[in-house]
Structure formats: structure tokens, C-alpha cells
Design an enzyme around this catalytic site. Sequence first.
Site, mmCIF file in Angstrom:
data_model
loop_
_atom_site.group_PDB
_atom_site.id
_atom_site.type_symbol
_atom_site.label_atom_id
_atom_site.label_comp_id
_atom_site.label_asym_id
_atom_site.label_seq_id
_atom_site.Cartn_x
_atom_site.Cartn_y
_atom_site.Cartn_z
ATOM 1 N N GLY A 127 0.820 -1.215 0.000
ATOM 2 C CA GLY A 127 0.000 0.000 0.000
ATOM 3 C C GLY A 127 0.848 1.257 0.000
ATOM 4 N N ARG B 255 7.156 1.686 1.508
ATOM 5 C CA ARG B 255 7.433 0.252 1.550
ATOM 6 C C ARG B 255 7.933 -0.246 0.199
ATOM 7 N NH1 ARG B 255 3.331 -2.013 4.858
ATOM 8 N NH2 ARG B 255 4.621 -1.017 6.434
ATOM 9 N N ARG C 91 2.735 11.844 -8.059
ATOM 10 C CA ARG C 91 1.992 11.871 -6.778
ATOM 11 C C ARG C 91 2.720 11.155 -5.650
ATOM 12 N NH1 ARG C 91 -3.929 12.984 -6.964
ATOM 13 N NH2 ARG C 91 -4.230 13.887 -9.014
ATOM 14 N N ARG D 278 -0.970 -8.303 -4.319
ATOM 15 C CA ARG D 278 -0.991 -7.273 -3.262
ATOM 16 C C ARG D 278 -0.311 -7.842 -2.029
ATOM 17 N NH1 ARG D 278 -2.735 -3.734 0.463
ATOM 18 N NH2 ARG D 278 -4.237 -4.421 2.023
ATOM 19 N N ILE D 279 0.547 -7.044 -1.413
ATOM 20 C CA ILE D 279 1.183 -7.455 -0.158
ATOM 21 C C ILE D 279 0.871 -6.361 0.860
ATOM 22 C CG2 ILE D 279 2.991 -9.060 -0.895
ATOM 23 C CD1 ILE D 279 4.882 -6.770 -1.322
ATOM 24 N N GLY D 280 -0.074 -6.657 1.749
ATOM 25 C CA GLY D 280 -0.547 -5.606 2.643
ATOM 26 C C GLY D 280 -0.696 -6.081 4.069
ATOM 27 N N SER D 281 -1.398 -5.263 4.832
ATOM 28 C CA SER D 281 -1.673 -5.648 6.214
ATOM 29 C C SER D 281 -3.183 -5.654 6.411
ATOM 30 C CB SER D 281 -1.004 -4.679 7.182
ATOM 31 O OG SER D 281 -1.535 -3.394 6.993
ATOM 32 N N GLU E 21 -9.381 -5.259 5.431
ATOM 33 C CA GLU E 21 -8.395 -4.401 4.754
ATOM 34 C C GLU E 21 -9.185 -3.544 3.783
ATOM 35 O OE1 GLU E 21 -7.058 -5.324 1.098
ATOM 36 O OE2 GLU E 21 -9.129 -5.997 1.310
ATOM 37 N N MET E 22 -8.517 -2.845 2.857
ATOM 38 C CA MET E 22 -9.255 -1.841 2.091
ATOM 39 C C MET E 22 -8.970 -1.809 0.585
ATOM 40 S SD MET E 22 -9.061 1.258 4.874
ATOM 41 C CE MET E 22 -10.347 2.207 4.084
ATOM 42 N N ASP F 16 -3.226 -5.922 13.363
ATOM 43 C CA ASP F 16 -4.018 -5.562 14.554
ATOM 44 C C ASP F 16 -5.012 -6.683 14.807
ATOM 45 O OD1 ASP F 16 -3.609 -2.382 14.194
ATOM 46 O OD2 ASP F 16 -4.216 -3.283 12.296
ATOM 47 N N ARG G 228 6.506 -4.262 12.771
ATOM 48 C CA ARG G 228 5.657 -4.399 11.597
ATOM 49 C C ARG G 228 6.527 -4.550 10.344
ATOM 50 N NH1 ARG G 228 -0.079 -1.367 11.371
ATOM 51 N NH2 ARG G 228 -0.102 -1.773 13.566
HETATM 52 N N1 HPA Z 1 -8.962 -1.570 8.901
HETATM 53 C C1 HPA Z 1 -8.828 -1.484 7.587
HETATM 54 N N2 HPA Z 1 -7.721 -1.809 6.970
HETATM 55 C C2 HPA Z 1 -6.683 -2.239 7.710
HETATM 56 C C3 HPA Z 1 -6.776 -2.348 9.085
HETATM 57 C C4 HPA Z 1 -7.976 -1.990 9.703
HETATM 58 O O1 HPA Z 1 -8.108 -2.050 10.919
HETATM 59 N N3 HPA Z 1 -5.581 -2.786 9.550
HETATM 60 C C5 HPA Z 1 -4.786 -2.944 8.471
HETATM 61 N N4 HPA Z 1 -5.455 -2.610 7.358
#
Ligand code: HPA
Length: 236
Positions: free
Chosen positions: A21, A25, A44, A88-91, A180-181, A205, A218
Site C-alpha cells: 500500500g 514500503r 503523486r 498485493r502485499i498488505g496488512s 483491509e481496504m 491488529d 511491523r
Molecule cells: N482496517 C482497515 N484496513 C486495515 C486495518 C484496519 O483495521 N488494519 C490494516 N489494514
Amino acid sequence: MATVHIESKREEIANVVLMPGDPKRSEYIAKKYLKDCRLVNSVRGMTAYTGYYKDKLVTIFPSGMGNPSMGIYSYELFKEYNVDYIIRIGSCGGYSERLKLNDLILVSASYSESNYALSMGGYKDKLLFSSEYLNNIIESVARSLNKRLIRGNIYCSDAFYELEYNYRDRVKDKDVLGIEMESFALFSNARKFQKNASCLLTVSDLFFSTEKLSSAEREKKLDDMIELALESCLKL
Ligand code: HPA
């Protein structure tokens, strides 16, 4: 060739793209893991790099946050840059009580109330699937590296702070591991252009506990996921 949001020439973007994201990173991954890498976009502040991981040319391109941002970049990469594979490599935040911090999730499908798929492809589906082809590769690489992967669905929200309101109600009857989003827009574009997209997520989280990762932890734990994604690129 350039698009409204990407200044790279077509040959500067590899066929295989990893998408974190955060633009910081992508720089971290490129500098730590890629040889002969160069900056191929900074429009951007979305710093993207192309270089070699072992003998494989890959591009690391940030998605930004949320479906609209992921939607723009993955659309242009698939359509204008002929990219075939995006991982995608995310959290993510973890809902499921069987998750621990740092667990690695391979997303089977993304559930969302976002309008993205309807706007872009006319798809009324609320559940969009990742690429089985790519997922099989990622799973077999994870086995060979002895990395534990959890397979399951994810909730892709448009509102980070909905968590403070009614998140449990919204997903209680949905079979999702966490939130996630970005995955929904990515899978929607992959479907539209008949390309391959998958999504790896590190649990950052937990919503049933107050335990959190520090930003240093992280970063370090994300290396596990990054290495799995890069090793998977070698099979493409
Ligand atoms: N909400 C949405 N996206 C996220 C979250 C979250 O708590 N943690 C990591 N990505």
C-alpha cells in the site's frame, strides 16, 4: 507511454507486479531485495521500482490506500502496461479469534459493500475471487519455505474508522478473517481484464485484543510476506 497517473515507459514495468500500500514500503522492498533497480514512477509520490529479484524482473508499485486508489493503479497496470500478474502485499486487521499478530493470510475472496466492481465492470457481486493459478503457486512456495499460510476470505472496507462503530454487526454473518481496504478493486480489475491477482496480508491488529505491533516490528515481520511474494514471482 504514460498514463495520467504513471509516467513509466511500457518497457519499464515488468509483467509481474507486487503492490504494497505504502510508497515507502515499495522503496524499502526495492532497495533491500532488488538488483539493478530503478525508480520508474514518482507521480503523486507513488514511488515504483523495477529491478531483478534473483533472475526475475519485477516491479514494486504502491497501491495507495483504499479501493479507489488501488483501482486506478491496477487498472492502468493491467490495461496500459500489459501486466499479467499482480500480488498485493498488505496488512489487515484480524477479526477471527483464531488469528495471531503476524499471521500470514492468503485471500481466497474479498467481500465488500464497495461500488467499485459495479461501476467498473457492471458486476453486482459482493464477493470477488483471487486467482487460483497464482494462489496455488504461492501455497506451494510457502510449503517449500516452511511458512504457515492461512487461507480465507477478507472484508474489504471503504471506511477505516467503521471499526469504531458497527463492524461486528456488519460482518457477523460473513465468513471473513479480517479487514483491509484494497483487495476488492484489485480482484475486480483482474476479472475485467482476465488477468491474475492475489493478495497476501500480514495481521497487524487484532480486534479482540489490544495487542499491537510497533512500526519497527511491523516492518520486520512484513519481510516474511515480501520474501514469499518474491519467491512466488520466480515461478511466473
Ligand atoms: N482496517 C482497515 N484496513 C486495515 C486495518 C484496519 O483495521 N488494519 C490494516 N489494514
